[in-house]
Scaffold this motif. Structure first.
Motif, short mmCIF file in Angstrom:
data_model
loop_
_atom_site.label_atom_id
_atom_site.label_comp_id
_atom_site.label_asym_id
_atom_site.label_seq_id
_atom_site.Cartn_x
_atom_site.Cartn_y
_atom_site.Cartn_z
N VAL A 189 -3.88 -5.01 -2.32
CA VAL A 189 -3.95 -3.60 -1.98
C VAL A 189 -3.61 -2.73 -3.19
CG1 VAL A 189 -1.58 -3.32 -1.12
CG2 VAL A 189 -3.42 -1.92 -0.18
N GLY A 211 -3.96 4.47 -0.60
CA GLY A 211 -3.16 3.27 -0.33
C GLY A 211 -3.14 2.92 1.15
N GLY A 259 0.81 -1.22 0.00
CA GLY A 259 0.00 0.00 0.00
C GLY A 259 0.84 1.26 0.00
#
Length: 472
Positions: free
Chosen positions: A132, A397, A81
């Motif tokens: 992610v 993120g 992320g």
């Protein structure tokens, strides 16, 4: 000129672009192909797992085969992320796919349980980064109006894998070996990685997240190690592993404050409540999913192929519900969709628990699991949509990673509890009905906590909107 009051498009107003229009076509196809692989791999590996663990003579470590994957995914999720926030999602997607390939190959070639578990850890780290990064790609690559439709497409990619994945994996396991399932997944992952090269390179990124991400990697690794210790201690209860369990709890408590938004455990309105709902619902679902094939094979005498079809039905129900939540008319009611999904999920898990008892027909447990999957199809995509809508670009993120961390950590903890319950009640001969009932009861208790949290997923007040990286 303001738009017409009834929302109709005027002749001079350009038609809104579709998911397969020029600006989005290659991006949509790349995301769809990757999620197709994720779905196929998950269903195929879950189908082969009971046979693999039994052949390696490691049934007491069955929970670790699933929970270890999720524990490693914690670190992969946070690293992926932050990497996506800094550099865009292309690099973590490709790196995660390659890590998944290595883990699949290692697990498929493992001569004993320890190399097999190491392969599952590598799969988990790669899978966390891939998932992610895909979420960030949806947030960065599509306008808000297209995101619900894109999440419907993503879930629709589960339909074909759900129809053929368990059947193929079951047939390969029965007629060749479970090892070929893992090796085949590695080959398909390599092919998908090649498709990601060009379409993902042009997405925008925000370098402002670099410093914050560096501070999150340490807590992520700490939580992953702690979760792994808890998994091992639950699977091998003894005075020695009790010490490991305490160390694992301390590690999780120490690292968690740096990974989840403020107020998560209190279900503070907005992102924190969304994170909590995601964690509770996913934990209950995946803990149940981990044991339903084992229940059907060991207790009800089903073949691996037939047990795999229970996952097929669940995946189809999930896809149908996800398509339903993506309808434009439901967008203003997104919070109500999440609450409805939580309630349906609880009802399905209760039915699964009833189906564990031998007084009920064998098909009752997979039928209940299918109902629970329908609830998840309503809930999870809607949680993703609201999270992206409530997150500024530089936080997509990090907030998506928080969703994944809650998903993985809650699942690891619950699967660990279920593993301990199963191990304590497991009998070397005879029925394991009580052990499976305890697992389903723990899952039901967890999903019942999701509905109250789902009532608080609306946007926070403006003064509370900026998240802080602390738990409470």
């Amino acid at each position: 000129m303001p738009p017409p009051a009834d929302g109709a498009r005027t002749e001079s107003e350009p038609r809104a672009p579709g998911l397969l229009s020029g600006p989005y076509r290659s991006r949509t196809l790349a995301i769809a192909a990757t999620f197709f692989l994720v779905a196929f791999a998950g269903l195929a590996l879950a189908t082969a797992m009971p046979v693999a663990v039994q052949e390696l003579d490691a049934l007491p470590l069955y929970a670790i085969a699933f929970g270890g994957y999720l524990a490693a995914g914690l670190a992969g999720t946070v690293v992926g992320g932050g990497w996506a926030d800094r550099r865009g999602p292309a690099a973590p997607l490709k790196a995660g796919c390659l890590c998944f390939v290595g883990g699949s190959a290692l697990a498929g070639a493992a001569p004993s349980i320890m190399p097999f578990l190491a392969g599952r850890l590598a799969q988990g780290a790669g899978g966390g980064a891939v998932t992610v990064a895909l979420y960030v790609m949806v947030g960065r690559g599509y306008p808000p109006a297209l995101r619900p439709r894109m999440f419907s497409v993503v879930t629709a990619c589960w339909i074909l894998p759900s129809m053929v994945g368990p059947a193929i994996a079951g047939a390969v396991t029965e007629h060749l070996s479970w090892r070929w399932v893992f090796h085949g997944i590695a080959v398909f992952t390599l092919a998908t990685t090649a498709l990601l090269r060009r379409p993902l390179a042009a997405l925008p990124h925000d370098g402002a997240a670099a410093e914050e991400t560096a501070t999150r990697v340490g807590p992520a690794v700490t939580v992953a190690v702690g979760a792994g210790l808890l998994q091992y201690a639950a699977a091998q209860p003894s005075p020695r592993t009790a010490v490991l369990a305490v160390a694992g709890l301390l590690a999780v408590a120490a690292g968690l404050r740096g990974l989840l938004p403020a107020g998560t455990l209190r279900a503070r309105p907005g992102i924190p409540a969304l994170v909590l709902v995601r964690g509770l619902a996913a934990a209950a679902y995946f803990a149940t999913e981990s044991y339903v094939p084992l229940l059907l094979v060991n207790e009800r005498g089903w073949s691996p192929t037939a047990a795999g079809y229970s996952l097929t039905c669940a995946a189809l129900a999930w896809a149908a519900a996800s398509w339903l939540q993506g309808r434009p008319r439901l967008s203003p009611r997104r919070r109500h969709v999440i609450l409805l999904g939580a309630l349906v999920h609880s009802a399905g898990t209760a039915l699964t628990l009833a189906g564990v008892l031998r007084a009920a027909p064998a098909v009752t447990a997979p039928a209940g699991f299918t109902v629970a999957a329908f609830g998840m199809g309503l809930l999870l995509p809607s949680v993703g949509v609201l999270t992206l809508d409530q997150s500024p670009p530089g936080r997509q993120g990090a907030n998506t990673a928080a969703l994944q961390v809650a998903d993985s950590l809650c699942s690891v903890l619950l699967i660990g509890v279920c593993g301990a319950l199963f191990g304590a009640l497991h009998t070397a001969a005879g029925s394991d009905t009580a052990a499976f009932a305890a697992v389903c009861a723990a899952a039901l208790a967890t999903t019942l906590l999701a509905a109250p949290a789902a009532r608080r997923v609306g946007a926070p007040a403006p003064e509370a909107a900026a998240p802080k990286d602390q738990l409470a």
